[in-house]
Motif scaffolding. Structure first.
Motif: not given
Length: 330
Positions: A274-279
């Motif tokens: 659920g961690m929204n980091f830049d892919r």
């Protein structure tokens, strides 16, 4: 008021005061205390003092034996029901050629004595003292079926606590302990009343009757022992109830703990994804861009839950009954 005329040669039942013949003995059985004047007059005719006559009408007496001249006055408690335990007072008066019984209520335990008198078997027609003993023995014997019922009640409570402990059992246990305490209060003074009858200077009681009175004392001690055993068992039921509730609470807490433990790795995986980091960064989670990334995360959660459940099963913390039954079949 019922009059029983008996002797070695005959037996008769009268509703009115009969003329006493030489060699005959009397048993006067009085039911209820409504006719105070007739009871007091009869007691005075038999030689009772005014104080003893007044005591006849007190229904809250402890079991005891008193002596009024050549007369022996014994007061006992006769159980009429249980549980709940209810007892009536019975007063027995022994004279040289008569026995008087004064019952609080209509219930009695003397039917067997009446049959023995009518049949004329044994020594019961030989003396008033032996009839006095037979009546006391009949009163004591009524306690045994009552105590058997309390024994069944104790066993039933124990099974109930082992199968399904609950708050209602504590109340029933305390009621049982109170009932047993009432039984003890009824039986304990009976020892002193019977001991007084076995003294050497007891009027109207000869030496040949002492073994029978000792047998009554033995029965009274046996009843007291049974009451004490049931009281100790009832106290043990309280401890068993608390222990069962504690064990049940431990089982509930263990199940909840295992459920929470199973969900810990699943929560960790869900939080990780659920961690929204830049892919675009090569160090971030590549699964976020996969076509089957969501299915992969769910599978990983299911695998972790299955691994935890298998571990608990191997440790014997869950499915113990199934495991034991399989081992028994083997």
């Amino acid at each position: 008021m019922t009059w029983y005329r008996y002797g070695l040669d005959g037996y008769a039942v009268e509703t009115n005061r009969p003329d006493k013949h030489e060699g005959e003995l009397l048993w006067i059985d009085i039911c209820g205390l409504k006719d105070h004047l007739a009871i007091a007059e009869l007691g005075a005719d038999f030689g009772l003092s005014e104080l003893a006559i007044a005591d006849l009408f007190h229904l809250d007496q402890r079991s005891h034996t008193d002596f009024d001249g050549d007369l022996v006055l014994t007061v006992l408690r006769m159980p009429v029901s249980g549980p709940p335990f209810v007892a009536d007072q019975i007063t027995l008066l022994l004279g040289p050629d008569f026995v008087l019984t004064l019952r609080e209520g209509p219930r009695d335990c003397f039917e067997g004595v009446r049959k023995r008198l009518a049949g004329g078997a044994g020594r019961i027609r030989g003396s008033s003292a032996y009839l006095f003993y037979a009546l006391i023995d009949a009163i004591i014997d009524t306690y045994f079926p009552i105590l058997e019922r309390y024994g069944d009640l104790v066993e039933g409570l124990e099974e109930r606590i082992l199968q399904e402990p609950g708050d209602g059992a504590v109340r029933d246990i305390h009621l049982l302990k109170r009932e047993l305490l009432d039984l003890r209060h009824a039986l304990w003074p009976m020892r002193e009343a019977l001991a007084a009858l076995q003294r050497d200077d007891t009027p109207q009681v000869d030496e040949s009757l002492l073994p029978y009175l000792r047998d009554c004392s033995d029965h009274a001690f046996q009843l007291l022992d049974m009451v004490e055993v049931y009281r100790e068992t009832a106290q043990g039921l309280v401890d068993l109830q608390l222990s069962s509730i504690s064990n049940r609470m431990n089982e509930v807490m263990k199940v909840l703990t295992m459920i929470a433990t199973v969900f810990i790795p699943m929560t960790f995986i869900a939080g990780l994804y659920g961690m929204n980091f830049d892919r675009a960064s090569p160090y971030n989670l590549p699964e976020l861009g996969w076509k089957f990334g969501y299915v992969y995360a769910l599978g990983l959660m299911a695998a972790s839950a299955g691994a935890m459940t298998f571990l608990f099963w191997r440790l014997g913390w869950i499915f113990r009954r199934v495991r034991r039954s399989r081992e028994d079949d083997r």
